[in-house]
Write a protein that holds these residues in place. Structure first.
Motif, PDB file in Angstrom:
ATOM      1  N   TYR A  73       0.843  -1.194   0.000  1.00  0.00           N
ATOM      2  CA  TYR A  73       0.000   0.000   0.000  1.00  0.00           C
ATOM      3  C   TYR A  73       0.884   1.251   0.000  1.00  0.00           C
ATOM      4  CZ  TYR A  73      -3.552   3.367   1.557  1.00  0.00           C
ATOM      5  OH  TYR A  73      -4.393   4.455   1.658  1.00  0.00           O
ATOM      6  N   LYS A  86       4.270   0.226  -3.268  1.00  0.00           N
ATOM      7  CA  LYS A  86       3.803   0.289  -4.658  1.00  0.00           C
ATOM      8  C   LYS A  86       4.779  -0.321  -5.672  1.00  0.00           C
ATOM      9  CE  LYS A  86       0.714   4.261  -4.030  1.00  0.00           C
ATOM     10  NZ  LYS A  86       0.461   3.903  -2.644  1.00  0.00           N
ATOM     11  N   ASN A  91      -2.730   3.015   6.654  1.00  0.00           N
ATOM     12  CA  ASN A  91      -2.641   1.868   5.757  1.00  0.00           C
ATOM     13  C   ASN A  91      -3.809   0.935   6.086  1.00  0.00           C
ATOM     14  OD1 ASN A  91      -2.038  -0.685   4.575  1.00  0.00           O
ATOM     15  ND2 ASN A  91       0.142  -0.206   4.550  1.00  0.00           N
ATOM     16  N   LEU A  97      -4.975  -1.656   4.647  1.00  0.00           N
ATOM     17  CA  LEU A  97      -4.696  -3.085   4.468  1.00  0.00           C
ATOM     18  C   LEU A  97      -3.994  -3.652   5.703  1.00  0.00           C
ATOM     19  CD1 LEU A  97      -3.476  -3.177   0.743  1.00  0.00           C
ATOM     20  CD2 LEU A  97      -5.789  -3.488   1.653  1.00  0.00           C
TER      21      LEU A  97
END
Length: 309
Positions: free
Chosen positions: A49, A52, A292, A294
């Motif tokens: 996240y 990348k 974040n 996730l």
């Protein structure tokens, strides 16, 4: 990575005959065919996240770390004289110690083959983190075999090496392909400590955990797990727990007595409070890094374990 006829993941050497690998690495396949928690994959995708990097690089890194984790737990099972792994008999009880060790060590070098081809700087990351992992594992074994109870601070250092090595390897390998510059090592230190303490707690105090492992097998291994460290350091005059650890007992009644002592000394209560504090620290650090979702989802999943209830 390729698929076998059983459609299960398997890892071959880049420089060897696959038919021979099928024979020599059968203990590895034995563990790979059992559904795991896929923790490394979840964290790799969660860290991405921020980082990348491309899906193919995530896949390659995840395969490498999965290989290393599988080999590591196989060696760990031998060192601990374990009985079960993920609800099945440990590999060395099926294939023997010699074949299991050979397969595990071979996978370390098969992973290195991939590391060399991944990135020019990847080998240095691999060597640094593998050394940290086995330093952490080694000092834990040293304490166990010499009946030395570590301080909580020493325990924390061990956990950050043993488990943190895997977290740091994931992030540092991913960073080789990323422009992200924030330092994630403080977060990794929190996560690794959380994971190690959580595993210790679950082994001694979670019915869910013991469905996949024998009852309180850390006691049979003589392991100075986190609740044990708390009990021994806060109650130095009570010698019962240390004597039980020395026995490497498999007696259920004796183990139950030890659990009662841990409850008496509030060691489970203290361990749970530390886990809750680490969860808060992890979320705070994630927020400081910009958030974040996730990674927060992964932390939320971890809190569903029954010993948080």
């Amino acid at each position: 990575m390729t698929n076998t006829n059983e459609n299960k993941p398997f890892y071959y050497s880049l420089s060897n005959d696959r038919q021979e690998d099928e024979k020599l690495l059968e203990p590895i396949r034995y563990y790979l065919q059992v559904p795991g928690k896929q923790t490394t994959m979840k964290f790799a995708h969660a860290f991405n996240y921020w980082l990348k990097i491309s899906p193919d690089k995530i896949q390659a890194i995840n395969e490498i770390v999965t290989m290393l984790c599988t080999s590591y737990v196989m060696i760990d099972d031998i060192q601990d004289n374990s009985i079960l792994r993920r609800g099945i008999p440990v590999a060395h009880s099926v294939y023997g110690i010699a074949s299991s060790l050979n397969a595990a060590i071979s996978i370390f070098f098969i992973a290195l083959e991939r590391i060399v081809n991944l990135h020019p700087a990847a080998t240095k990351v691999y060597m640094e983190q593998m050394l940290e992992i086995f330093r952490g594992q080694g000092i834990e074994i040293f304490w166990r075999d010499n009946f030395i109870c570590p301080s909580e601070a020493d325990y924390n250092t061990m956990a950050k090496k043993k488990i943190g090595g895997f977290f740091n390897m994931i992030v540092k390998l991913m960073k080789l392909f990323s422009t992200y510059e924030e330092d994630l090592s403080p977060l990794n230190a929190i996560l690794s400590l959380h994971f190690q303490i959580r595993d210790d707690y679950g082994n001694l105090n979670s019915n869910k955990y013991t469905k996949n492992k024998s009852y309180c097998d850390d006691l049979s291994e003589g392991k100075f797990s986190f609740p044990i460290v708390h009990a021994l350091t806060t109650n130095p005059d009570d010698k019962q727990i240390i004597y039980i650890l020395r026995q490497r007992t498999k007696d259920i009644e004796v183990k139950q007595h030890c659990i009662e002592l841990l409850e008496k000394y509030d060691s489970f209560k203290y361990t749970k409070s530390v886990l809750e504090d680490l969860d808060i620290k992890a979320r705070t650090e994630i927020k400081r890094l910009g958030g974040n979702p996730l990674l927060i989802n992964v932390l939320d999943e971890l809190k569903k374990w029954d010993y948080w209830d």
